[in-house]
Design an enzyme around this catalytic site. Structure first.
Site, mmCIF file in Angstrom:
data_model
loop_
_atom_site.group_PDB
_atom_site.id
_atom_site.type_symbol
_atom_site.label_atom_id
_atom_site.label_comp_id
_atom_site.label_asym_id
_atom_site.label_seq_id
_atom_site.Cartn_x
_atom_site.Cartn_y
_atom_site.Cartn_z
ATOM 1 N N ASP A 15 -25.932 -6.367 -2.890
ATOM 2 C CA ASP A 15 -25.985 -7.242 -4.061
ATOM 3 C C ASP A 15 -26.911 -6.615 -5.100
ATOM 4 O OD1 ASP A 15 -25.338 -10.553 -4.495
ATOM 5 O OD2 ASP A 15 -26.799 -9.594 -5.828
ATOM 6 N N CYS A 59 -11.580 -8.535 -12.901
ATOM 7 C CA CYS A 59 -12.428 -9.019 -11.811
ATOM 8 C C CYS A 59 -13.388 -7.894 -11.410
ATOM 9 C CB CYS A 59 -11.565 -9.429 -10.615
ATOM 10 S SG CYS A 59 -12.539 -9.694 -9.124
ATOM 11 N N HIS A 86 -16.244 -13.913 -1.732
ATOM 12 C CA HIS A 86 -17.238 -13.007 -1.156
ATOM 13 C C HIS A 86 -18.184 -13.790 -0.282
ATOM 14 C CE1 HIS A 86 -18.737 -14.443 -5.052
ATOM 15 N NE2 HIS A 86 -19.957 -14.388 -4.531
ATOM 16 N N ASN A 119 -20.351 -19.176 -1.910
ATOM 17 C CA ASN A 119 -20.431 -20.201 -2.944
ATOM 18 C C ASN A 119 -19.034 -20.439 -3.489
ATOM 19 O OD1 ASN A 119 -23.264 -20.386 -2.779
ATOM 20 N ND2 ASN A 119 -23.496 -18.598 -4.104
ATOM 21 N N HIS A 123 -7.478 -9.710 -3.677
ATOM 22 C CA HIS A 123 -8.132 -10.667 -4.568
ATOM 23 C C HIS A 123 -7.771 -12.093 -4.179
ATOM 24 C CE1 HIS A 123 -10.096 -12.130 -8.219
ATOM 25 N NE2 HIS A 123 -9.146 -13.065 -8.182
ATOM 26 N N HIS A 127 -14.135 -13.857 -7.082
ATOM 27 C CA HIS A 127 -13.444 -13.078 -6.040
ATOM 28 C C HIS A 127 -14.175 -13.453 -4.762
ATOM 29 C CE1 HIS A 127 -11.516 -9.031 -4.690
ATOM 30 N NE2 HIS A 127 -12.089 -9.562 -3.613
ATOM 31 N N HIS A 135 -22.025 -13.707 1.206
ATOM 32 C CA HIS A 135 -23.370 -13.119 1.139
ATOM 33 C C HIS A 135 -23.888 -12.983 2.574
ATOM 34 C CE1 HIS A 135 -24.051 -14.169 -3.243
ATOM 35 N NE2 HIS A 135 -23.086 -15.033 -2.952
#
Ligand code: AMP
Length: 112
Positions: free
Chosen positions: A29, A3, A98, A85, A45, A96, A100
């Site tokens: 990013d 990952c 996350h 997403n 994770h 994993h 944004h």
């Protein structure tokens, strides 16, 4: 585990870190989609939003508690967008969990 965000967490691949505590990491990013584009991850994770349960939701709580601090550190005093997403239809590319954080400019009204 292969990952990429776990590898960033472990310092095995480089990242531009903007925030870290014992449960949360935030880094820029690689392909920014706004003037400011940062990813906030739980260090534990969790594959996606779909994997959140009472057993691991403390990590999500920690992420959302960190977000105002991350945003303040980035100077996002005029606001920002938080997006996650999930899965194929959500166009999740890294498995994993996350979030944004997008900002630093006026964002589009439309989200999809
Ligand atoms: P998502 O499509 O929601 O899964 O978002 C994954 C995000 O991770 C994308 O915006 C990528 O640009 C970003 N990304 C992938 N690899 C890296 C990396 N090594 N460092 C920073 N961001 C990355």
């Amino acid at each position: 585990m292969d990952c990429i965000f776990c590898m960033i967490r472990d310092g095995k691949i480089p990242s531009s870190k903007v925030f870290e505590n014992d449960k949360v990491l935030a880094f820029k990013d690689l392909h920014p989609q706004a003037k400011v584009h940062v990813l906030v991850i739980p260090k534990t994770h969790i594959a996606s939003c779909d994997e959140i349960s009472p057993l691991n939701s403390d990590c999500v709580k920690a992420v959302f508690e960190a977000i105002p601090e991350v945003a303040a550190g980035l100077g996002l005093d005029k606001g920002y967008r938080v997006v996650t997403n999930c899965g194929e239809h959500g166009c999740q590319s890294v498995k994993h969990l996350h979030f944004h954080i997008l900002g630093g400019e006026q964002l589009a009204d439309k989200m999809s």
